[in-house]
Design a protein around this motif. Structure first.
Motif, mmCIF file in Angstrom:
data_model
loop_
_atom_site.group_PDB
_atom_site.id
_atom_site.type_symbol
_atom_site.label_atom_id
_atom_site.label_comp_id
_atom_site.label_asym_id
_atom_site.label_seq_id
_atom_site.Cartn_x
_atom_site.Cartn_y
_atom_site.Cartn_z
ATOM 1 N N TYR A 119 0.795 -1.145 0.091
ATOM 2 C CA TYR A 119 -0.060 -0.014 0.075
ATOM 3 C C TYR A 119 0.919 1.029 0.102
ATOM 4 O O TYR A 119 0.799 2.183 -0.753
ATOM 5 N N GLY A 151 0.566 3.921 -2.961
ATOM 6 C CA GLY A 151 0.359 5.374 -2.491
ATOM 7 C C GLY A 151 1.575 6.179 -3.254
ATOM 8 O O GLY A 151 1.257 7.306 -3.755
ATOM 9 N N ARG A 208 -6.093 11.337 -5.146
ATOM 10 C CA ARG A 208 -7.096 10.620 -4.253
ATOM 11 C C ARG A 208 -6.825 9.070 -4.342
ATOM 12 O O ARG A 208 -7.012 8.428 -3.283
ATOM 13 N N ALA A 209 -6.360 8.557 -5.445
ATOM 14 C CA ALA A 209 -5.892 7.188 -5.305
ATOM 15 C C ALA A 209 -4.772 6.888 -4.386
ATOM 16 O O ALA A 209 -4.756 5.932 -3.543
ATOM 17 N N ALA A 239 -4.452 8.740 -1.533
ATOM 18 C CA ALA A 239 -4.945 8.777 -0.109
ATOM 19 C C ALA A 239 -5.495 7.583 -0.028
ATOM 20 O O ALA A 239 -5.388 6.974 1.203
ATOM 21 N N ASP A 240 -6.139 6.799 -0.918
ATOM 22 C CA ASP A 240 -6.861 5.759 -0.699
ATOM 23 C C ASP A 240 -6.104 4.599 -0.199
ATOM 24 O O ASP A 240 -6.203 3.621 0.746
ATOM 25 N N ALA A 241 -4.993 4.378 -1.307
ATOM 26 C CA ALA A 241 -3.848 3.392 -0.762
ATOM 27 C C ALA A 241 -3.222 3.480 0.470
ATOM 28 O O ALA A 241 -3.284 2.769 1.296
ATOM 29 N N LYS A 278 -4.487 5.129 3.261
ATOM 30 C CA LYS A 278 -5.725 5.197 4.150
ATOM 31 C C LYS A 278 -5.914 3.450 4.337
ATOM 32 O O LYS A 278 -5.906 2.858 5.539
ATOM 33 N N LYS A 279 -5.607 2.565 3.406
ATOM 34 C CA LYS A 279 -5.914 1.210 3.608
ATOM 35 C C LYS A 279 -4.609 0.661 4.203
ATOM 36 O O LYS A 279 -5.025 -0.351 4.968
ATOM 37 N N ASP A 326 -5.138 1.326 7.885
ATOM 38 C CA ASP A 326 -6.079 0.396 8.469
ATOM 39 C C ASP A 326 -5.365 -0.972 8.883
ATOM 40 O O ASP A 326 -5.844 -1.533 10.014
ATOM 41 N N LEU A 384 -0.503 9.953 3.788
ATOM 42 C CA LEU A 384 -1.831 10.373 3.741
ATOM 43 C C LEU A 384 -1.940 11.833 3.918
ATOM 44 O O LEU A 384 -3.038 12.455 3.127
ATOM 45 N N ARG A 392 -3.789 14.134 0.927
ATOM 46 C CA ARG A 392 -5.047 14.969 1.310
ATOM 47 C C ARG A 392 -5.008 16.458 0.987
ATOM 48 O O ARG A 392 -6.007 17.137 0.551
#
Length: 354
Positions: free
Chosen positions: A172, A176, A186-187, A189-191, A193-194, A197, A209, A213
């Motif tokens: 990830y 990212g 956006r992609a 940030a999504d990577a 964020k995952k 997690d 992240l 953002r």
């Protein structure tokens, strides 16, 4: 050697004639189909009543229908075999294959240290061919691609690493970084964020992240002010002539006149001559630009354009006359009153900061 197209046409004609004889075709459709059979035969030079030609073109004992049935069965078998191949879980690599893959990985790492990225990519590719289930090899190759500037390839390898092991956090992070470098914030940030997690304490993922953002601009974001924030406010304390301005930093009438006189151009209307200011200097003056913004927002522009003195000035210019001097403008009571109202009321409409 018989013509293959004519063989096919004769088989089609035989199939249609058989369909007429066995009742497959309705009685009402027979005449139309017979005409079609005659047209097809004439178009391809096939005469089913010519015994010599039939002997040359016939495919008996096979028929068009039996050949088609064989084709369908063969196609179904091939399709089933392909499905079984794609759905079968790949076998785990042997211990020997894993050991050789690790050797290739070590070689790739050495090439990375010497910045020989192409050689590193080749080494990691060899490792993947021996053990495609190890996410580290895809991740390392993604890093090599990123190092040589091929971030699109890095995205693909990062996704393969995650596919091999969805819990592989490094994948990830690689994904990212590649998306961020490509401008896909956006992609990215999504990577990140995952990845967080899975590993909430990972500092690199947190930093990534936050950076992604900050780069994302939402459609409903408030647009920035017309001037940079450091220019919205007066860059220096107001001069004595500008004191008495509203809270928004707009000068008083006397201060405005002094400011515009001091910006006069080098021509006959320059400073000391009471002439019009240099408009290039006016456009670069933060205080003047702030005043112009507030004039537009507060309806002052409409009142200014409806003023008779302004209309006279425009007629004067169009007739070939010179622009009025600053002293002439300031001596007009209506313009003076309008500017005075604007100056005293500007404080409530000053620019705000978010």
């Amino acid at each position: 050697m018989p013509d293959k197209k004519q063989q096919l046409v004769l088989s089609v004609i035989d199939f249609l004639n058989q369909s007429i004889e066995d009742g497959t075709i309705k009685q009402d459709d027979r005449e139309g189909l017979e005409v079609a059979i005659q047209c097809i035969g004439e178009a391809f030079g096939v005469d089913p009543s010519d015994h010599k030609q039939r002997a040359q073109l016939s495919i008996k004992p096979a028929t068009l229908q039996t050949i088609f049935e064989v084709f369908l069965k063969t196609r179904d078998k091939v399709s089933s075999a392909a499905t079984a191949t794609t759905t079968t879980t790949p076998s785990r690599p042997s211990a020997d294959a894993k050991a050789k893959a690790e050797t290739h990985k070590a070689t790739g790492n050495k090439h990375m240290n010497t910045k020989d990225y192409l050689a590193a990519i080749d080494a990691y590719t060899n490792a993947i061919s021996l053990d495609p289930t190890n996410p580290v090899y895809y991740s390392n190759r993604a890093a090599a691609y990123s190092s040589k500037g091929d971030h699109s390839a890095a995205v693909i390898d990062s996704e393969k690493a995650i596919e091999a092991d969805p819990s592989f956090v490094k994948g990830y992070s690689r994904l990212g970084h590649a998306h961020y470098t490509l401008g896909n914030y956006r992609a990215a940030a999504d990577a990140y964020k995952k990845g967080l997690d899975l590993d909430p304490t990972n500092a690199n993922l947190k930093s990534g992240l936050e950076s992604a953002r900050e780069r994302i601009v939402d459609e409903d974001d408030t647009p920035p002010p017309l001037l940079p924030e450091d220019q919205v406010r007066s860059p220096s304390p107001p001069s004595a002539s500008a004191r008495g301005a509203g809270a928004g930093g707009v000068p008083s009438m006397a201060g405005l006149a002094d400011m515009m006189r001091n910006m006069g151009g080098p021509g006959a209307g320059g400073p000391g001559a009471g002439g019009m200011p240099d408009f290039a200097s006016m456009m670069n003056n933060p205080m003047f630009m702030q005043m112009a913004q507030q004039l537009m927002a507060n309806g002052g522009m409409e009142r200014l354009m409806s003023n008779p003195a302004m209309a006279n000035m425009m007629n004067r210019v169009q007739s070939g006359g010179n622009l009025p001097s600053m002293d002439e403008l300031m001596s007009d009571p209506t313009l003076h009153d309008l500017a005075g109202q604007f100056g005293t009321g500007a404080g409530a409409g000053g620019a705000s900061r978010r």
